[in-house]
Structure formats: C-alpha cells, structure tokens
Design an enzyme around this catalytic site. Structure first.
Site, short mmCIF file in Angstrom:
data_model
loop_
_atom_site.label_atom_id
_atom_site.label_comp_id
_atom_site.label_asym_id
_atom_site.label_seq_id
_atom_site.Cartn_x
_atom_site.Cartn_y
_atom_site.Cartn_z
N CYS A 164 9.78 9.08 0.85
CA CYS A 164 11.23 8.99 1.03
C CYS A 164 11.93 10.15 0.32
O CYS A 164 11.33 10.88 -0.46
CB CYS A 164 11.75 7.66 0.49
SG CYS A 164 11.18 6.23 1.43
N HIS B 163 17.31 7.21 -0.38
CA HIS B 163 17.67 6.13 -1.31
C HIS B 163 17.87 6.69 -2.71
O HIS B 163 17.62 7.87 -2.98
CB HIS B 163 16.62 5.01 -1.29
CG HIS B 163 15.23 5.41 -1.71
ND1 HIS B 163 14.93 5.88 -2.97
CD2 HIS B 163 14.05 5.38 -1.03
CE1 HIS B 163 13.63 6.12 -3.06
NE2 HIS B 163 13.07 5.84 -1.89
#
Length: 215
Positions: A190, A163
């Site tokens: 992430c 992301h």
C-alpha cells in the site's frame, strides 16, 4: 542642368536607403533585447515558482500533519485531477493536467528480489490504476499484525490502498514505521501517507481518479 538633377536625385535615394537600414537595425536590436528580457523574466519566474513549491513542504516531516503548509487543493476547481506516486523518491503528487498542485510525503512497498528477473522489485504494483469505491476510517490486518486509518482503495477493491502510517492492534500508531514516511520504503504494497493527508484523500478523492505509480 539635367545632370545636376540626376546627381541630386541619386543623393536623395542614398540618404533614404541609409536611413532605412539604420531603422531596421535599431528595430532588430530592440526586438532581440525584448526577447532576451522575456526569457530572463520567464527563467526567474520558474525559479521562484519552484522555490515557492519546495518551501511549502513541511520540514521536518510530521507524520501526523499535512505534507505541505498550504491548504489542500479545492477539487471543485481542478479540471484534470490525477495522481502520480514515485516509489523511489517517496512522494505522491496531485496533478491538474500537467501541473503539480500538491505534494505528499509517502512510503511505498519494500523492494525485494524478483526470482524471475533477479532484479529488485517493489511490493507495490507499478502502472496505471484508478481510485475505487472502497474506503473507510480504519482497518486491521491480523495476518500482518498491522492496521491503518483513513484508507482509499486503488487496486483489487480493498487490497491496495492509500492509507495513514500504520497502527498497532490497539489502534495506536506505530511510531517506528511512521518515521519512515517520506524517507524510505516500508509497506507491504500500500501507499502510506501522513494521517492528515490520508484523511483528506479518503474524504475527497473521487472514484475513478487515475493513479500512476512508478518506481
């Protein structure tokens, strides 16, 4: 008379032999020269290729823009796409087989001491994973008080993602965290990318693409 013929014949054979050895040595020298020239040419080409690849990385790092100054790869022409994330160097590589076709600045999980081993371990899982179908334009995690844009899942169907650099509750980008891109770790697990890179991944990365994470 016969003896003279034998002498002449012997001299003739000797001349032929000398000529043959000379030709062989000349050919060998030419072959060696050709091999050396080919080696030098390959070395120069490799250096030029490496230099060209490095020169296309955007410097200084701009967390809003693409990591490279060249266009993103046309995946319709890529036969064996896979991704490698190096947590220690803060880079994410797109491969076509054995060849890197694009490099992205990235930020992986913070390293913490593993209570079982006593060693430092990233909050980002390492190993081989595959891109999943979950993706979208934005999310916000109230527990972590952090969100992001343009996400693509690669583990646990929405838990571990590619992301953008993180956003605040109001949707604005967290510039302090964004400044870590390509320089240090910082996420909760992430893989953070620039805004442009994350958007491209979310829009183009096929489900099932292999993701190898090392570090």
């Amino acid at each position: 008379m016969k003896r003279s013929r034998y002498v002449i014949y012997a001299l003739f054979c000797l001349i032929i032999a000398i000529f043959g050895v000379h030709s062989s040595l000349k050919t060998s020298a030419n072959d060696q020269g050709s091999t050396a020239a080919t080696t030098v040419t390959k070395t120069v080409a490799q250096k030029q290729s490496s230099s060209s690849s490095s020169s296309q990385m955007r410097t200084p790092i701009d967390w809003r823009k693409s990591s490279e100054t060249k266009a993103y790869p046309d995946l319709s022409k890529v036969k064996h796409l896979w991704i490698k994330v190096n947590l220690k160097t803060n880079r994410t590589y797109l491969y076509d087989g054995n060849h890197v076709i694009y490099t992205m600045y990235s930020t992986g999980g913070i390293y913490k001491k593993d209570p079982k081993t006593g060693k430092m371990k990233s909050m980002t899982p390492t190993g081989t994973f595959y891109v999943q179908q979950e993706r979208g334009n934005s999310f916000y995690n109230a527990r972590l008080k952090e969100g992001a844009n343009y996400y693509t899942s690669w583990l646990n169907h929405g838990e571990y993602l590619f992301h953008s650099v993180p956003t605040n509750a109001d949707g604005s980008y967290n510039k302090k965290e964004a400044a870590k891109l390509g320089k240090s770790t910082g996420s909760h697990g992430c893989i953070r990318l620039s805004v442009a890179d994350a958007k491209w991944m979310e829009e183009n990365l096929p489900v099932g693409t292999k993701v190898e994470i090392v570090g």
